[in-house]
Write a protein that holds these residues in place. Structure first.
Motif, PDB file in Angstrom:
ATOM      1  N   LYS A 170      44.249  47.862  32.818  1.00  0.00           N
ATOM      2  CA  LYS A 170      43.523  47.373  33.801  1.00  0.00           C
ATOM      3  C   LYS A 170      42.626  48.441  33.872  1.00  0.00           C
ATOM      4  O   LYS A 170      41.108  48.861  33.878  1.00  0.00           O
ATOM      5  N   SER A 175      39.210  41.891  22.735  1.00  0.00           N
ATOM      6  CA  SER A 175      40.295  41.656  23.634  1.00  0.00           C
ATOM      7  C   SER A 175      41.414  41.406  23.762  1.00  0.00           C
ATOM      8  O   SER A 175      41.773  41.200  22.502  1.00  0.00           O
ATOM      9  N   TYR A 228      35.194  48.096  33.722  1.00  0.00           N
ATOM     10  CA  TYR A 228      35.669  47.144  33.850  1.00  0.00           C
ATOM     11  C   TYR A 228      36.407  46.852  34.855  1.00  0.00           C
ATOM     12  O   TYR A 228      37.937  47.536  34.424  1.00  0.00           O
ATOM     13  N   ARG A 229      36.428  45.811  35.846  1.00  0.00           N
ATOM     14  CA  ARG A 229      37.602  45.903  36.916  1.00  0.00           C
ATOM     15  C   ARG A 229      37.935  44.710  36.658  1.00  0.00           C
ATOM     16  O   ARG A 229      36.908  43.777  37.546  1.00  0.00           O
ATOM     17  N   PRO A 230      38.560  44.472  36.950  1.00  0.00           N
ATOM     18  CA  PRO A 230      39.362  42.511  36.466  1.00  0.00           C
ATOM     19  C   PRO A 230      40.092  42.476  38.101  1.00  0.00           C
ATOM     20  O   PRO A 230      40.697  41.327  38.498  1.00  0.00           O
ATOM     21  N   ASP A 231      39.795  43.350  39.145  1.00  0.00           N
ATOM     22  CA  ASP A 231      40.417  43.446  40.076  1.00  0.00           C
ATOM     23  C   ASP A 231      39.518  43.086  41.603  1.00  0.00           C
ATOM     24  O   ASP A 231      40.000  43.520  42.646  1.00  0.00           O
ATOM     25  N   ARG A 281      33.205  38.480  25.099  1.00  0.00           N
ATOM     26  CA  ARG A 281      32.538  38.094  26.237  1.00  0.00           C
ATOM     27  C   ARG A 281      32.010  36.711  25.789  1.00  0.00           C
ATOM     28  O   ARG A 281      31.212  37.444  24.794  1.00  0.00           O
ATOM     29  N   SER A 319      42.069  34.916  39.644  1.00  0.00           N
ATOM     30  CA  SER A 319      41.201  35.095  38.660  1.00  0.00           C
ATOM     31  C   SER A 319      40.223  35.537  37.992  1.00  0.00           C
ATOM     32  O   SER A 319      39.518  36.482  37.237  1.00  0.00           O
ATOM     33  N   TYR A 320      39.922  34.550  38.016  1.00  0.00           N
ATOM     34  CA  TYR A 320      38.393  33.897  37.252  1.00  0.00           C
ATOM     35  C   TYR A 320      37.361  34.398  38.223  1.00  0.00           C
ATOM     36  O   TYR A 320      36.483  34.911  37.396  1.00  0.00           O
ATOM     37  N   GLN A 368      38.013  37.156  39.738  1.00  0.00           N
ATOM     38  CA  GLN A 368      37.803  38.876  39.813  1.00  0.00           C
ATOM     39  C   GLN A 368      37.556  39.553  38.743  1.00  0.00           C
ATOM     40  O   GLN A 368      37.036  40.605  38.522  1.00  0.00           O
ATOM     41  N   ARG A 369      36.873  38.448  37.940  1.00  0.00           N
ATOM     42  CA  ARG A 369      36.820  39.483  36.332  1.00  0.00           C
ATOM     43  C   ARG A 369      34.922  38.426  36.197  1.00  0.00           C
ATOM     44  O   ARG A 369      34.474  38.435  37.144  1.00  0.00           O
ATOM     45  N   TRP A 370      34.966  38.970  35.037  1.00  0.00           N
ATOM     46  CA  TRP A 370      33.249  38.594  34.111  1.00  0.00           C
ATOM     47  C   TRP A 370      32.550  37.287  34.483  1.00  0.00           C
ATOM     48  O   TRP A 370      31.772  36.665  34.807  1.00  0.00           O
TER      49      TRP A 370
END
Length: 430
Positions: A267, A10, A273-276, A80, A168-169, A171-173
């Motif tokens: 990204k 990561s 993996y999509r952090p948006d 994760r 941001s939390y 938007q992500r896993w």
């Protein structure tokens, strides 16, 4: 020379462990192996650190093969959150020391499994609670140890996360409880560990309320109730207050932050993996607001709150005792605060005297200067001149996670939850 294998390549793994291993501790530390679920992460890591081009790579099911072929002395777990427990248990089964990112696990039950496995193993677990290493937090610990506040009776800790970091939390896993345990574990466990360490007491009971106030489909700033949107391609992003606060209509504003990966190229690099992801998706199943009261074994009480959608980021702290009171306020990420912020100091109020203002010597580095110091303890051993223990073990990790779970369960079930109730659950021997 100690050999390290990293499970979970990561951004945190690269910045917190691999980079210092290569640049500051190369004389005594060697990166022996990388393990991840996504081969593309190896390419990103090796493009950033060309000197590790020949470090062997392993898939998520190849832990045993990795250990057999590379014989690591230490396993670093930075994957994760929900996967931490698997790598920790596998390492302990093989009598290998473990350094794990916080939270140690995502549940009290898994934390108990780790402690039981460690008791059977020659390996030891270290949890990287870097908040302890902030120079302000270390100074507060020293004031407490010096008896400045006497016997601690209560602590008030209010933590604020701004709309940039907080969103941001979601938007992500992290937005899925099955991956993060919820934010009372993923985020608040760091704060609970800090209080546990200052008090040198174990939490025994918590009562809490929690809610999803800002994010999810019912969020008041949701421009359209429609699932599956992504910020990069969203056709209503210019109507989204969370997006437009940090971006212009023509260009995405790159905001540097310790916690968030702002590099759009990266990204798009990782598989699946999509952090948006949209912060208003109905899939979100965690809370964004908590208040809690916690009772400790020696009588101290904690009043805690956290909010993940505020105009600025930081915290306010007060520690009360039979001899006095400590206060401090910190503003994080000042570049994101739309007004001048004062320099952080520690205010000490003796019970029967005048106030003292304590200015703390600052340090460079992430998390308020804490990261470089914890890295020294990790790679060189704890500073023998320091008069108190600071590096965390599995017991510390367990009580932080378990208190986080107790807060969530209390909010969900509308009842006080005892720590022992969660730790008395039966585990299956690994």
């Amino acid at each position: 020379m100690r050999k390290f294998a990293v499970c979970g390549v990561s951004k945190r793994a690269m910045g917190m462990f691999i980079k210092p291993m290569l640049e500051s501790f190369a004389a005594t530390s060697k990166l022996a192996a990388l393990l991840d679920t996504d081969a593309k992460r190896f390419a990103v890591c090796k493009s950033e650190f060309p000197e590790i081009e020949n470090v062997p790579e392993y898939g998520e099911t190849e832990f045993d093969k990795m250990v057999e072929e590379t014989s690591p002395d230490v396993i670093i777990v930075a994957s994760r959150d929900d996967t931490h427990v698997d790598y920790i248990l596998k390492a302990l089964e093989k009598d290998i020391n473990v350094i794990t990112e916080k939270p140690m696990t995502t549940s009290a039950l898994d934390s108990k499994r780790v402690m039981e496995a460690e008791a059977r193993s020659k390996g030891k677990v270290t949890v990287t609670f870097n908040y302890r290493y902030s120079p302000y937090h270390m100074r507060i610990k020293e004031l407490i140890l010096a008896g400045k506040v006497g016997r601690i009776t209560s602590v008030d800790l209010n933590w604020y996360i701004d709309t940039y970091h907080g969103s941001s939390y979601f938007q992500r896993w992290n937005r899925l409880r099955e991956f993060s345990g919820g934010l009372s574990i993923h985020k608040s466990s760091h704060h609970f560990d800090l209080v546990n360490w200052w008090l040198d007491q174990k939490p025994v009971e918590a009562f809490a309320f929690g809610a999803l106030n800002y994010y999810g489909p019912e969020g008041e700033h949701n421009p359209l109730k429609e699932d599956g949107r992504h910020c990069k391609t969203c056709n209503v992003k210019h109507d989204c207050s969370y997006y437009m606060r940090w971006n212009s209509r023509s260009n995405s504003v790159i905001v540097q932050d310790d916690h968030i990966d702002s590099d759009e190229a990266r990204k798009d690099t990782y598989t699946g993996y999509r952090p948006d992801q949209c912060v208003f998706d109905s899939a979100i199943n965690i809370e964004d607001t908590y208040t809690a009261t916690v009772k400790y074994e020696k009588g101290a009480l904690l009043s805690y709150s956290i909010n993940f959608s505020l105009p600025y980021e930081g915290y306010r702290l007060a520690i009360n005792g039979t001899e006095g009171r400590i206060e401090t306020t910190e503003f994080h990420a000042p570049s994101r605060v739309p007004f001048p912020v004062p320099e952080q100091t520690i205010e000490y109020f003796p019970l029967f005297g005048s106030k003292e203002t304590i200015h703390v010597v600052k340090r460079d580095g992430g998390h308020g200067g804490g990261d470089p110091v914890i890295q020294e303890d990790i790679f060189m051993g704890e500073d023998p001149k320091r008069p108190y223990t600071i590096l965390s073990g599995s017991k510390d990790g367990t009580y932080a996670v378990t208190l986080g779970e107790a807060v969530w369960r209390s909010a969900k079930e509308n009842r006080p939850v005892r720590i022992e109730e969660l730790l008395s659950q039966q585990t299956v021997k690994s």
